[in-house]
Design an enzyme around this catalytic site. Structure first.
Site, PDB file in Angstrom:
ATOM      1  N   ASP A 142     -16.467   1.193  -8.264  1.00  0.00           N
ATOM      2  CA  ASP A 142     -16.563   0.975  -6.815  1.00  0.00           C
ATOM      3  C   ASP A 142     -16.125  -0.465  -6.498  1.00  0.00           C
ATOM      4  O   ASP A 142     -16.958  -1.355  -6.347  1.00  0.00           O
ATOM      5  CB  ASP A 142     -17.996   1.224  -6.346  1.00  0.00           C
ATOM      6  CG  ASP A 142     -18.138   1.003  -4.845  1.00  0.00           C
ATOM      7  OD1 ASP A 142     -17.174   0.538  -4.200  1.00  0.00           O
ATOM      8  OD2 ASP A 142     -19.222   1.283  -4.311  1.00  0.00           O
ATOM      9  N   ASP A 160       0.854  -1.178   0.000  1.00  0.00           N
ATOM     10  CA  ASP A 160       0.000   0.000   0.000  1.00  0.00           C
ATOM     11  C   ASP A 160       0.901   1.242   0.000  1.00  0.00           C
ATOM     12  O   ASP A 160       1.419   1.617   1.033  1.00  0.00           O
ATOM     13  CB  ASP A 160      -0.840  -0.094   1.289  1.00  0.00           C
ATOM     14  CG  ASP A 160      -1.675   1.120   1.571  1.00  0.00           C
ATOM     15  OD1 ASP A 160      -1.636   2.080   0.799  1.00  0.00           O
ATOM     16  OD2 ASP A 160      -2.369   1.100   2.598  1.00  0.00           O
TER      17      ASP A 160
HETATM   18  N1  LIG Z   1     -13.461   2.673  -5.611  1.00  0.00           N
HETATM   19  C1  LIG Z   1     -14.095   2.955  -4.472  1.00  0.00           C
HETATM   20  N2  LIG Z   1     -15.438   3.083  -4.452  1.00  0.00           N
HETATM   21  C2  LIG Z   1     -16.075   3.385  -3.294  1.00  0.00           C
HETATM   22  N3  LIG Z   1     -15.484   3.594  -2.108  1.00  0.00           N
HETATM   23  C3  LIG Z   1     -14.147   3.467  -2.079  1.00  0.00           C
HETATM   24  C4  LIG Z   1     -13.394   3.146  -3.240  1.00  0.00           C
HETATM   25  N4  LIG Z   1     -12.094   3.095  -2.898  1.00  0.00           N
HETATM   26  C5  LIG Z   1     -12.033   3.376  -1.581  1.00  0.00           C
HETATM   27  N5  LIG Z   1     -13.268   3.598  -1.088  1.00  0.00           N
HETATM   28  C6  LIG Z   1     -13.603   3.995   0.295  1.00  0.00           C
HETATM   29  O1  LIG Z   1     -12.915   5.237   0.507  1.00  0.00           O
HETATM   30  C7  LIG Z   1     -12.287   5.248   1.780  1.00  0.00           C
HETATM   31  C8  LIG Z   1     -10.773   5.399   1.599  1.00  0.00           C
HETATM   32  O2  LIG Z   1     -10.259   4.219   1.019  1.00  0.00           O
HETATM   33  P1  LIG Z   1      -8.809   3.659   1.367  1.00  0.00           P
HETATM   34  O3  LIG Z   1      -8.688   2.334   0.745  1.00  0.00           O
HETATM   35  O4  LIG Z   1      -8.567   3.780   2.830  1.00  0.00           O
HETATM   36  O5  LIG Z   1      -7.912   4.738   0.582  1.00  0.00           O
HETATM   37  P2  LIG Z   1      -6.337   5.021   0.647  1.00  0.00           P
HETATM   38  O6  LIG Z   1      -5.674   3.834   1.271  1.00  0.00           O
HETATM   39  O7  LIG Z   1      -5.927   5.237  -0.777  1.00  0.00           O
HETATM   40  O8  LIG Z   1      -6.166   6.268   1.449  1.00  0.00           O
HETATM   41  C9  LIG Z   1     -12.697   3.964   2.479  1.00  0.00           C
HETATM   42  O9  LIG Z   1     -13.815   4.250   3.288  1.00  0.00           O
HETATM   43  C10 LIG Z   1     -13.069   3.021   1.333  1.00  0.00           C
HETATM   44  O10 LIG Z   1     -14.079   2.112   1.709  1.00  0.00           O
HETATM   45  N1  LIG Z   2       3.181  14.613   4.908  1.00  0.00           N
HETATM   46  C1  LIG Z   2       2.995  13.337   4.527  1.00  0.00           C
HETATM   47  N2  LIG Z   2       1.794  12.771   4.704  1.00  0.00           N
HETATM   48  C2  LIG Z   2       1.657  11.506   4.322  1.00  0.00           C
HETATM   49  C3  LIG Z   2       2.685  10.746   3.748  1.00  0.00           C
HETATM   50  N3  LIG Z   2       2.220   9.510   3.467  1.00  0.00           N
HETATM   51  C4  LIG Z   2       0.956   9.513   3.867  1.00  0.00           C
HETATM   52  N4  LIG Z   2       0.616  10.702   4.381  1.00  0.00           N
HETATM   53  C5  LIG Z   2      -0.664  11.054   5.006  1.00  0.00           C
HETATM   54  C6  LIG Z   2      -1.774  11.306   4.060  1.00  0.00           C
HETATM   55  C7  LIG Z   2      -2.961  10.759   4.775  1.00  0.00           C
HETATM   56  O1  LIG Z   2      -3.476  11.729   5.673  1.00  0.00           O
HETATM   57  C8  LIG Z   2      -2.401   9.616   5.620  1.00  0.00           C
HETATM   58  C9  LIG Z   2      -2.540   8.253   5.019  1.00  0.00           C
HETATM   59  O2  LIG Z   2      -2.421   8.264   3.619  1.00  0.00           O
HETATM   60  P1  LIG Z   2      -3.405   7.379   2.716  1.00  0.00           P
HETATM   61  O3  LIG Z   2      -3.156   7.821   1.302  1.00  0.00           O
HETATM   62  O4  LIG Z   2      -2.988   5.964   2.960  1.00  0.00           O
HETATM   63  O5  LIG Z   2      -4.791   7.637   3.189  1.00  0.00           O
HETATM   64  O6  LIG Z   2      -1.036   9.926   5.783  1.00  0.00           O
HETATM   65  C10 LIG Z   2       3.935  11.356   3.592  1.00  0.00           C
HETATM   66  O7  LIG Z   2       4.909  10.753   3.114  1.00  0.00           O
HETATM   67  N5  LIG Z   2       4.044  12.652   3.998  1.00  0.00           N
END
Ligand SMILES: Nc1ncnc2c1ncn2[C@@H]1O[C@H](COP(=O)(O)OP(=O)(O)O)[C@@H](O)[C@H]1O
Ligand SMILES: Nc1nc2c(ncn2[C@H]2C[C@H](O)[C@@H](COP(=O)(O)O)O2)c(=O)[nH]1
Length: 214
Positions: free
Chosen positions: A189, A77
């Protein structure tokens, strides 16, 4: 096989990491977020904590890559390259000094050289980039509900998210460490809709087969 998911905050990386790892029967490696003590501090005072947060993420990311490399197959991830993108954007917004950027860049280079697989393989087998629009990203951020990420609690996040989104697109276009593919998540989705989930998995399988990895 190492697959890395990239994309903006809320794009769906963690969700697709789980789905893809299950589909491929491999291990999932997640970003450290909910148990990250520096993240809320950063959102409350970005200028004070941008550098510390970056070192925190770099340390955890490196540990996670080393653990992932101990297995043959895995899904990660977010990439280590995006951490650097985040930091440079924050530095351009005046949240880190030139010296901090220099220290970070040198430390990152040094650590990358130390990866046990450095001699053979410096990059993933496939980078899957999750493309998302600003509105959809906000919808996902709202749905997930981390309070410090909500623009209604802090209006400066609107500019921050736009900066990140703009630079992410250019970052993906220039990314050339490994084969890559992009999936637009606005209309798919893969979390709640099984048909969309199969579509996304088929797109990734196709790329893996094309490259002889599956
Ligand atoms: N393609 C999608 N369609 C609908 N909901 C989604 C989709 N992708 C993510 N979500 C929802 O959006 C939110 C953020 O997803 P997440 O997987 O945690 O994103 P990231 O890891 O990129 O920050 C979660 O609540 C997830 O269930
Ligand atoms: N300043 C930074 N923020 C970061 C970095 N990697 C992640 N993030 C922040 C952004 C979101 O608030 C949270 C998790 O990220 P997701 O994309 O997994 O929702 O952490 C970084 O390198 N620098």
């Amino acid at each position: 096989m190492m697959i890395v998911l990239s994309g903006m905050i809320g794009a769906g990386k963690s969700s697709l990491t789980t789905i893809l790892a299950e589909h491929l029967g491999t291990q999932a490696f997640y970003e450290q977020v909910d148990d990250n003590p520096v993240l809320p501090l950063f959102y409350a005072d970005p200028k004070k904590y941008a550098f510390l947060l970056q070192i925190y993420f770099l340390n955890k990311r490196f540990a996670s890559i080393k653990r992932a490399l101990a297995d043959d197959n895995n899904v990660l991830d977010r990439s280590i390259y995006e951490d650097s993108l985040f930091f440079h954007i924050n530095a351009d917004m005046g949240r880190a000094t030139e010296q901090e950027v220099q220290v970070y860049d040198e430390l990152l280079d040094n650590m990358m050289e130390e990866l046990p697989y450095a001699a053979h393989k410096k990059a993933p087998d496939l980078l899957v980039h999750l493309e998302i629009s600003y509105d959809k990203m906000l919808e996902h951020i709202k749905k997930r509900g981390r309070s410090y990420e909500q623009p209604e609690n802090d209006s400066s996040l609107v500019g921050y998210y736009h900066n990140l989104l703009d630079r992410y697109d250019a970052w993906y276009q220039n990314y050339n460490y490994s084969p890559k593919m992009q999936i637009n998540c606005d209309q798919l989705d893969f979390v709640d809709n099984p048909v969309d989930r199969q579509k996304v998995l088929a797109l990734i399988d196709e790329q893996l087969k094309k490259r002889g990895t599956l």
